[in-house]
Write an enzyme that holds these catalytic residues in place. Structure first.
Site, short mmCIF file in Angstrom:
data_model
loop_
_atom_site.label_atom_id
_atom_site.label_comp_id
_atom_site.label_asym_id
_atom_site.label_seq_id
_atom_site.Cartn_x
_atom_site.Cartn_y
_atom_site.Cartn_z
N GLU A 369 1.14 -1.31 -0.10
CA GLU A 369 0.26 -0.24 -0.14
C GLU A 369 1.01 1.00 -0.17
O GLU A 369 0.49 2.01 0.58
CB GLU A 369 -1.07 -0.29 1.11
C1 ACM Z 1 -2.34 -5.59 4.19
O1 ACM Z 1 -3.47 -6.10 4.25
N1 ACM Z 1 -2.30 -4.29 3.44
C2 ACM Z 1 -1.54 -6.56 3.28
#
Ligand code: ACM
Length: 555
Positions: A369
């Site tokens: 992310e």
């Molecule tokens: C995740 O759930 N951001 C690995």
């Protein structure tokens, strides 16, 4: 936690997968053991029945022939004959093996509650009283990672045989589940225990059978982590991935960068005081886990999810202005300044410090992310961190986003949402499967679940159980799958009770996904064994979700 826009893609992926044809009836499994026990063998006898759970169909449900989870590869259990484990029993271990002696003591403490009821551990070679337990290491050339074992329970005594101590430990866990659930109470009146006659041959499907605990969003003190490790061991799970740093908290002491823990560890989601593990506490957790054949996998998430580090060390950010500590659950806003040398000195110090305390071969760099860097900046960062991790003697793991980087085949990609993991397996790399719609233990069970999130969907225990890791990823061969891991993100969970409620019974289901042969798994049979866990889980004081799909039975 992930951004909500992933939801639809993940949902689509879950419906695209064909379910495996269901599956050999369990009794065929029970009957396929090499040798049958004398007339008491389970197969093929009519199954006794139990009352249906309240609100369930009127047809009585069959009782399972045994209640062991994860189901062993081969098992025969007598419905009528048992042996008696009385206070004269001893636990016999190979002379000269302190490691097996420790497993013997672990078993002894499970069986006994006082000095007089705890079987003594003795070295092989002397007189063995009838009705004792022998832990036997067989010679041979089994690889170090061999986890298989054989267990026989006969009237004259119990034998667990394995090539490696890990196998003996798993044989002990199976024996534990053959013992009456009252054995789990730490104070029960002294009494002989009855163990049904049995023969088990067992080995895991996957070498990686993991759980992840997010101690960054809400800190969990060491005693809670030890409790989780104990619960993993009961289920023959062998990896505990600790998510040690995120925007809301930094949870491990790094002596050369002390503000990381001292300042970055002060907070947690919701604004209460956070915390961190000292080096001694972390080392003690690693030891505690290792004694239960659980390898700790430390994760420092970077270059994103780093607000706590930036708050402690503004020189790690491009504007060098310290952000405030954060106690909300936003994602994607923080990043290390990947063009700065200081950042790589920081990464080197952190990886080196944690690697020193981590005998296990893995270091997880997160990598998920990242929304504040160009793709090229991101990939260059991942490759540089991979070099640092390798220089400290560890194998790097990262979330699925790292797959397009130039990765060493020894690096491991952890799949959680649609990604290009196939690129990595194409170069000979391995993948851990944590598809969010199946394994994320922080997702709600149903729309009435008060805790948790729902961006990857609602996950009932049946959803967590019914999937096939071997064919989950298009373009990835079954051999490239290292195993399965169930992450538990803690944005909404601020007590161990809440952690347990979200983990169980889904982690129990995932343990069987990871251990038991796919062709022998069936939800209809599994839910009977699951429902039979109530007395043991009650004795353990476990908090769990009473799924309406499971015929829970108190006795
Ligand atoms: C995740 O759930 N951001 C690995």
């Amino acid at each position: 936690m992930s951004a909500k826009h992933h939801v639809d893609r993940i949902r689509r992926q879950s419906v695209r997968r064909p379910w495996p044809a269901l599956l050999l009836p369990f009794l065929a499994l029970a009957a396929c053991g090499r040798a049958q026990l004398p007339p008491t063998s389970v197969a093929p006898r009519p199954l006794p029945t139990m009352e249906p759970a309240q609100g369930a169909a009127a047809t009585p449900l069959p009782l399972p022939p045994h209640t062991i989870i994860p189901a062993p590869v081969r098992i025969e259990v007598s419905a009528t004959q048992s042996m008696v484990l009385d206070t004269a029993a001893v636990i016999v271990v190979p002379a000269g093996s302190e490691e097996v002696a420790r497993i013997g003591r672990y078993l002894g403490e499970l069986i006994g509650t006082t000095v007089s009821t705890t079987p003594r551990v003795v070295a092989a070679g002397g007189h063995v009283p009838p009705g004792s337990i022998q832990l036997v290491l067989k010679g041979g050339h089994a690889p170090p990672e061999d986890e298989s074992y054989e267990l026989t329970v006969k009237e004259e005594g119990i034998r667990v045989v394995a090539a490696r101590p890990a196998g003996l430990f798993y044989g002990v866990q199976t024996l534990r589940q053959l013992l009456p659930p009252d054995v789990e109470y730490s104070a029960t009146p002294p009494r002989p225990w009855r163990v049904p006659l049995a023969r088990v041959e067992d080995r895991p499907r996957y070498p990686w059978r993991g759980a992840m605990l997010d101690v960054a969003r809400h800190f969990r003190p060491p005693a809670d982590v030890e409790r989780y490790i104990d619960l993993l061991a009961l289920h023959k799970l062998n990896r505990l991935h600790l998510h040690l740093a995120d925007d809301q908290g930094w949870r491990i002491e790094v002596p050369s960068w002390p503000r990381l823990a001292q300042h970055g560890g002060r907070t947690e989601v919701g604004g209460r005081e956070g915390g961190y593990y000292t080096r001694e506490q972390y080392a003690a957790l690693v030891r505690y886990a290792a004694e239960r054949y659980v390898t700790i996998v430390p994760e420092i998430d970077m270059p994103g999810h780093t607000n706590a580090a930036l708050a402690a060390h503004p020189e790690l950010s491009c504007d060098t202005v310290a952000p405030g500590t954060r106690t909300d659950t936003e994602v994607g806003y923080s990043t290390l300044c990947v063009e700065r040398d200081t950042v790589y000195r920081f990464v080197d110090a952190v990886v080196g410090s944690i690697a020193e305390l981590t005998p296990g071969p893995y270091f997880h760099m997160g990598g998920d992310e990242v929304m504040r860097l160009s793709h090229a900046q991101y990939l260059a960062f991942v490759e540089r961190v991979q070099g640092i991790v390798q220089a400290h003697g560890k194998r790097m793991i990262g979330w699925g986003e790292i797959a397009p980087a130039r990765l060493d085949p020894a690096t491991i990609v952890q799949h959680w949402k649609p990604d290009s993991a196939a690129l990595h397996t194409g170069r000979g790399g391995k993948v851990i499967l944590s598809p969010a719609g199946k394994t994320y233990l922080d997702m709600k069970y149903d729309s009435a679940t008060a805790l948790g999130l729902d961006w990857a969907g609602l996950i009932e225990v049946r959803d967590a159980y019914e999937w096939e890791p071997g064919t989950w990823l298009a373009g990835v061969s079954p051999e490239a799958i290292l195993g399965v891991e169930a992450p538990l993100w803690s944005e909404t969970l601020d007590s161990m009770h809440e952690v347990e409620y979200m983990a169980f019974p889904r982690l129990t289901a995932l343990a069987e996904v990871a251990w038991s042969p796919q062709g022998q798994r069936s939800w209809e049979e599994f839910r009977l064994r699951l429902g039979a866990q109530v007395p043991r889980w009650t004795a353990l004081g476990l908090h769990y979700h009473r799924s309406p799909l499971v015929p829970w039975r108190e006795r």
